[in-house]
Design an enzyme around this catalytic site. Structure first.
Site, PDB file in Angstrom:
ATOM      1  N   ASN A   7       6.195 -14.494   1.933  1.00  0.00           N
ATOM      2  CA  ASN A   7       6.821 -14.468   0.750  1.00  0.00           C
ATOM      3  C   ASN A   7       8.398 -14.908   0.883  1.00  0.00           C
ATOM      4  O   ASN A   7       9.192 -14.572   1.624  1.00  0.00           O
ATOM      5  CB  ASN A   7       6.997 -12.553   0.917  1.00  0.00           C
ATOM      6  CG  ASN A   7       7.740 -12.001  -0.162  1.00  0.00           C
ATOM      7  OD1 ASN A   7       8.721 -12.439  -0.596  1.00  0.00           O
ATOM      8  ND2 ASN A   7       7.267 -10.863  -0.867  1.00  0.00           N
ATOM      9  N   HIS A  10      13.416 -13.799  -0.640  1.00  0.00           N
ATOM     10  CA  HIS A  10      14.800 -13.787  -0.195  1.00  0.00           C
ATOM     11  C   HIS A  10      15.409 -15.189  -0.028  1.00  0.00           C
ATOM     12  O   HIS A  10      16.595 -14.962  -0.157  1.00  0.00           O
ATOM     13  CB  HIS A  10      14.831 -12.847   1.182  1.00  0.00           C
ATOM     14  CG  HIS A  10      14.481 -11.468   0.868  1.00  0.00           C
ATOM     15  ND1 HIS A  10      14.772 -10.690  -0.008  1.00  0.00           N
ATOM     16  CD2 HIS A  10      13.432 -10.565   1.536  1.00  0.00           C
ATOM     17  CE1 HIS A  10      14.263  -9.547  -0.041  1.00  0.00           C
ATOM     18  NE2 HIS A  10      13.597  -9.497   0.954  1.00  0.00           N
ATOM     19  N   HIS A  43       7.489 -11.923  -5.531  1.00  0.00           N
ATOM     20  CA  HIS A  43       7.430 -10.420  -6.397  1.00  0.00           C
ATOM     21  C   HIS A  43       8.595 -10.737  -7.508  1.00  0.00           C
ATOM     22  O   HIS A  43       9.671 -10.744  -7.262  1.00  0.00           O
ATOM     23  CB  HIS A  43       8.021  -9.423  -5.459  1.00  0.00           C
ATOM     24  CG  HIS A  43       8.185  -8.186  -5.922  1.00  0.00           C
ATOM     25  ND1 HIS A  43       8.485  -7.116  -5.275  1.00  0.00           N
ATOM     26  CD2 HIS A  43       7.638  -7.501  -7.084  1.00  0.00           C
ATOM     27  CE1 HIS A  43       8.423  -5.934  -5.976  1.00  0.00           C
ATOM     28  NE2 HIS A  43       7.749  -6.070  -7.164  1.00  0.00           N
ATOM     29  N   ARG A  45      10.464  -8.986  -9.744  1.00  0.00           N
ATOM     30  CA  ARG A  45      10.684  -7.756 -10.043  1.00  0.00           C
ATOM     31  C   ARG A  45      11.276  -7.316 -11.715  1.00  0.00           C
ATOM     32  O   ARG A  45      11.735  -8.493 -12.222  1.00  0.00           O
ATOM     33  CB  ARG A  45      11.933  -7.160  -9.126  1.00  0.00           C
ATOM     34  CG  ARG A  45      11.468  -7.004  -7.655  1.00  0.00           C
ATOM     35  CD  ARG A  45      12.470  -6.470  -6.978  1.00  0.00           C
ATOM     36  NE  ARG A  45      12.734  -5.113  -6.977  1.00  0.00           N
ATOM     37  CZ  ARG A  45      12.270  -4.017  -6.285  1.00  0.00           C
ATOM     38  NH1 ARG A  45      11.788  -4.235  -5.173  1.00  0.00           N
ATOM     39  NH2 ARG A  45      12.417  -2.930  -6.428  1.00  0.00           N
ATOM     40  N   ARG A  49      15.981  -9.307  -9.639  1.00  0.00           N
ATOM     41  CA  ARG A  49      16.943  -9.279  -8.846  1.00  0.00           C
ATOM     42  C   ARG A  49      17.009 -10.643  -7.845  1.00  0.00           C
ATOM     43  O   ARG A  49      17.960 -11.257  -7.278  1.00  0.00           O
ATOM     44  CB  ARG A  49      17.228  -8.209  -7.859  1.00  0.00           C
ATOM     45  CG  ARG A  49      16.037  -8.095  -6.881  1.00  0.00           C
ATOM     46  CD  ARG A  49      16.302  -6.843  -6.211  1.00  0.00           C
ATOM     47  NE  ARG A  49      16.413  -5.509  -6.922  1.00  0.00           N
ATOM     48  CZ  ARG A  49      15.909  -4.348  -5.981  1.00  0.00           C
ATOM     49  NH1 ARG A  49      15.805  -4.345  -4.797  1.00  0.00           N
ATOM     50  NH2 ARG A  49      16.031  -3.428  -6.918  1.00  0.00           N
ATOM     51  N   GLU A  70       2.988 -10.442  -6.803  1.00  0.00           N
ATOM     52  CA  GLU A  70       3.517  -9.088  -6.717  1.00  0.00           C
ATOM     53  C   GLU A  70       3.965  -8.744  -7.833  1.00  0.00           C
ATOM     54  O   GLU A  70       4.883  -9.374  -8.261  1.00  0.00           O
ATOM     55  CB  GLU A  70       4.103  -8.790  -5.532  1.00  0.00           C
ATOM     56  CG  GLU A  70       3.709  -9.127  -4.144  1.00  0.00           C
ATOM     57  CD  GLU A  70       4.494  -8.918  -2.856  1.00  0.00           C
ATOM     58  OE1 GLU A  70       5.664  -8.533  -2.949  1.00  0.00           O
ATOM     59  OE2 GLU A  70       4.293  -9.117  -1.870  1.00  0.00           O
ATOM     60  N   THR A 101      10.174  -2.575  -1.617  1.00  0.00           N
ATOM     61  CA  THR A 101       9.189  -1.607  -1.861  1.00  0.00           C
ATOM     62  C   THR A 101       9.019  -0.752  -0.856  1.00  0.00           C
ATOM     63  O   THR A 101       8.704  -0.917   0.436  1.00  0.00           O
ATOM     64  CB  THR A 101       7.919  -2.472  -2.137  1.00  0.00           C
ATOM     65  OG1 THR A 101       8.041  -3.648  -2.799  1.00  0.00           O
ATOM     66  CG2 THR A 101       6.895  -1.808  -2.981  1.00  0.00           C
ATOM     67  N   GLU A 151      -3.881  -3.955  -0.217  1.00  0.00           N
ATOM     68  CA  GLU A 151      -2.880  -4.353   0.888  1.00  0.00           C
ATOM     69  C   GLU A 151      -2.398  -2.951   1.313  1.00  0.00           C
ATOM     70  O   GLU A 151      -1.703  -2.298   0.744  1.00  0.00           O
ATOM     71  CB  GLU A 151      -1.761  -5.456   0.354  1.00  0.00           C
ATOM     72  CG  GLU A 151      -0.761  -5.573   1.393  1.00  0.00           C
ATOM     73  CD  GLU A 151       0.216  -6.730   0.849  1.00  0.00           C
ATOM     74  OE1 GLU A 151      -0.062  -7.440   0.008  1.00  0.00           O
ATOM     75  OE2 GLU A 151       1.249  -6.858   1.398  1.00  0.00           O
ATOM     76  N   HIS A 191       4.382  -5.797   4.933  1.00  0.00           N
ATOM     77  CA  HIS A 191       5.689  -4.841   4.659  1.00  0.00           C
ATOM     78  C   HIS A 191       6.133  -4.584   6.226  1.00  0.00           C
ATOM     79  O   HIS A 191       5.575  -3.957   6.949  1.00  0.00           O
ATOM     80  CB  HIS A 191       5.499  -3.881   4.056  1.00  0.00           C
ATOM     81  CG  HIS A 191       6.860  -3.422   3.471  1.00  0.00           C
ATOM     82  ND1 HIS A 191       7.887  -2.846   3.912  1.00  0.00           N
ATOM     83  CD2 HIS A 191       7.523  -3.674   2.022  1.00  0.00           C
ATOM     84  CE1 HIS A 191       8.994  -2.806   3.281  1.00  0.00           C
ATOM     85  NE2 HIS A 191       8.621  -3.172   2.083  1.00  0.00           N
TER      86      HIS A 191
HETATM   87  N1  PXP Z   1       3.583  -6.938   0.907  1.00  0.00           N
HETATM   88  C1  PXP Z   1       4.481  -6.266  -0.243  1.00  0.00           C
HETATM   89  C2  PXP Z   1       3.343  -5.837  -1.171  1.00  0.00           C
HETATM   90  C3  PXP Z   1       5.750  -6.468  -0.487  1.00  0.00           C
HETATM   91  O1  PXP Z   1       6.147  -5.701  -1.538  1.00  0.00           O
HETATM   92  C4  PXP Z   1       6.570  -6.874   0.348  1.00  0.00           C
HETATM   93  C5  PXP Z   1       7.884  -6.859   0.165  1.00  0.00           C
HETATM   94  O2  PXP Z   1       8.228  -7.616  -0.956  1.00  0.00           O
HETATM   95  C6  PXP Z   1       6.017  -7.738   1.454  1.00  0.00           C
HETATM   96  C7  PXP Z   1       4.529  -7.693   1.582  1.00  0.00           C
HETATM   97  C8  PXP Z   1       6.641  -8.295   2.510  1.00  0.00           C
HETATM   98  O3  PXP Z   1       7.377  -7.435   3.324  1.00  0.00           O
HETATM   99  P1  PXP Z   1       8.549  -7.727   4.208  1.00  0.00           P
HETATM  100  O4  PXP Z   1       9.559  -8.517   3.417  1.00  0.00           O
HETATM  101  O5  PXP Z   1       9.169  -6.513   4.843  1.00  0.00           O
HETATM  102  O6  PXP Z   1       7.932  -8.897   5.299  1.00  0.00           O
END
Ligand code: PXP
Length: 241
Positions: A7, A10, A43, A45, A49, A70, A101, A151, A191
Site C-alpha cells: 500500500n 503514504h 486507497h 479516500r 487526503r 481500496e 481505517t 480481508e 492493517h
Molecule cells: N488493508 C486495508 C483495507 C487498509 O485500509 C489499510 C490501510 O490503508 C491497510 C491494509 C494497510 O494498513 P497499514 O498501513 O497499517 O499497513
C-alpha cells in the site's frame, strides 16, 4: 506462499503535505515492483487526503502487477472504479475524521449500501474483497453478497501490547480464517502489520494476500523502497531478515 500487496498511500501523504508533485506514488509503485510486490494497493479516500484520482489513473497505465483499489461503498467512488478498472476492489469503511481505517466494514448493518456497490463491481468483472473484522457473522454476511474475498482486519492483533492478548487475537484470526476458507472465500489480511509482527499472520494456512503499507513506507525512508519490500517478502516467506 501468500502474496504481498504494498500500500503506497503514504508516499502520497508526504507529497500532499506540500501539495507538490514529489514524491510520486507512481515511482513508489515501480520501486515496490522491483522489490517483489505482488500487488499495488491504493486507497482513494473521499477527502483525497493522499492518493488523487490522477494517481490511480496513471498507476492503472504503469503498474505491471494487479492493482487493488481500496474504496468506500459510495456511488461516486464506485463509478470512478468502473472507469479505471482495477483488478481488485476492496471495500473499506470510511470516516473523514479517522487517521486511518479504524475498524472493519460492518456488512450486516450496511448490507444494502454495500450490496449496491458490490453488485456493480461484480457485474464489471472485478474481483471484490470486503475488509471486515475477524468475526464469523461478518464473514457469513460477506459470503451472502457473493464477493470473492474477505480481508480480515489485523489491527486488534497488531495493537495488542500484552503477549497473552496478542495470542488470543491471533487465535481469533486463525478461527475466522478457517471459517472464511470453509465458505470458499479467498483469504486476505491487513492493517497494522510490521516487520516485527507479520510472521505468525503470514503463517496462517490458506492465506492468499497480505496488504501492508505504513511499516514498509516507514522503512523505505531509510533503506529505500525496493529493499523494504524485499525484506518484508523474506519475512512473509519465513526466511527472516
Ligand atoms: N488493508 C486495508 C483495507 C487498509 O485500509 C489499510 C490501510 O490503508 C491497510 C491494509 C494497510 O494498513 P497499514 O498501513 O497499517 O499497513
Amino acid at each position: 506462499m501468500p502474496l504481498l500487496g504494498v500500500n503506497i498511500d503514504h508516499v502520497a501523504t508526504i507529497r500532499q503535505a506540500r501539495r507538490t508533485n514529489e514524491p510520486d506514488p507512481v515511482w513508489a509503485a515501480a520501486a515496490a515492483e522491483l522489490g517483489g510486490a505482488d500487488l499495488i494497493t491504493v486507497h482513494l479516500r473521499e477527502d483525497r487526503r493522499h492518493i488523487q484520482d490522477r494517481d490511480v489513473r496513471v498507476l492503472r497505465e504503469t503498474v505491471q502487477v494487479p492493482l487493488n483499489l481500496e474504496m468506500a461503498a459510495e456511488q461516486a467512488i464506485t463509478e470512478f472504479a468502473l472507469q479505471v478498472r482495477p483488478e481488485q476492489c476492496t471495500l473499506v469503511p470510511e470516516k473523514r475524521e479517522e487517521v486511518t481505517t479504524e475498524g472493519g466494514l460492518d456488512v450486516i448493518t450496511h448490507r444494502d449500501k454495500v450490496k449496491r456497490c458490490v453488485d456493480q463491481l461484480l457485474d464489471a468483472g472485478f474481483e471484490v474483497s470486503l475488509f471486515i473484522d475477524p468475526d464469523a457473522d461478518q464473514i457469513d454476511a460477506s459470503k451472502a453478497l457473493g464477493v470473492h474475498a474477505v480481508e480480515l482486519h489485523t489491527g486488534s492483533y497488531a495493537d495488542a501490547t500484552d503477549h497473552s492478548i496478542r495470542r488470543g487475537e491471533l487465535q481469533a484470526l486463525v478461527a475466522a480464517s478457517n471459517h472464511a476458507l470453509q465458505l470458499g472465500l479467498k483469504l486476505n489480511v491487513g492493517h497494522g502489520l510490521t516487520y516485527r509482527n507479520v510472521g505468525p499472520v503470514a503463517a496462517i494456512q490458506g492465506l492468499s494476500e497480505l496488504n501492508i503499507g505504513h511499516s514498509i513506507i516507514a522503512r523505505s525512508v531509510f533503506v529505500g523502497m525496493e529493499a523494504a519490500v524485499r525484506e518484508m517478502k523474506r519475512l512473509i516467506m519465513g526466511r527472516g531478515l
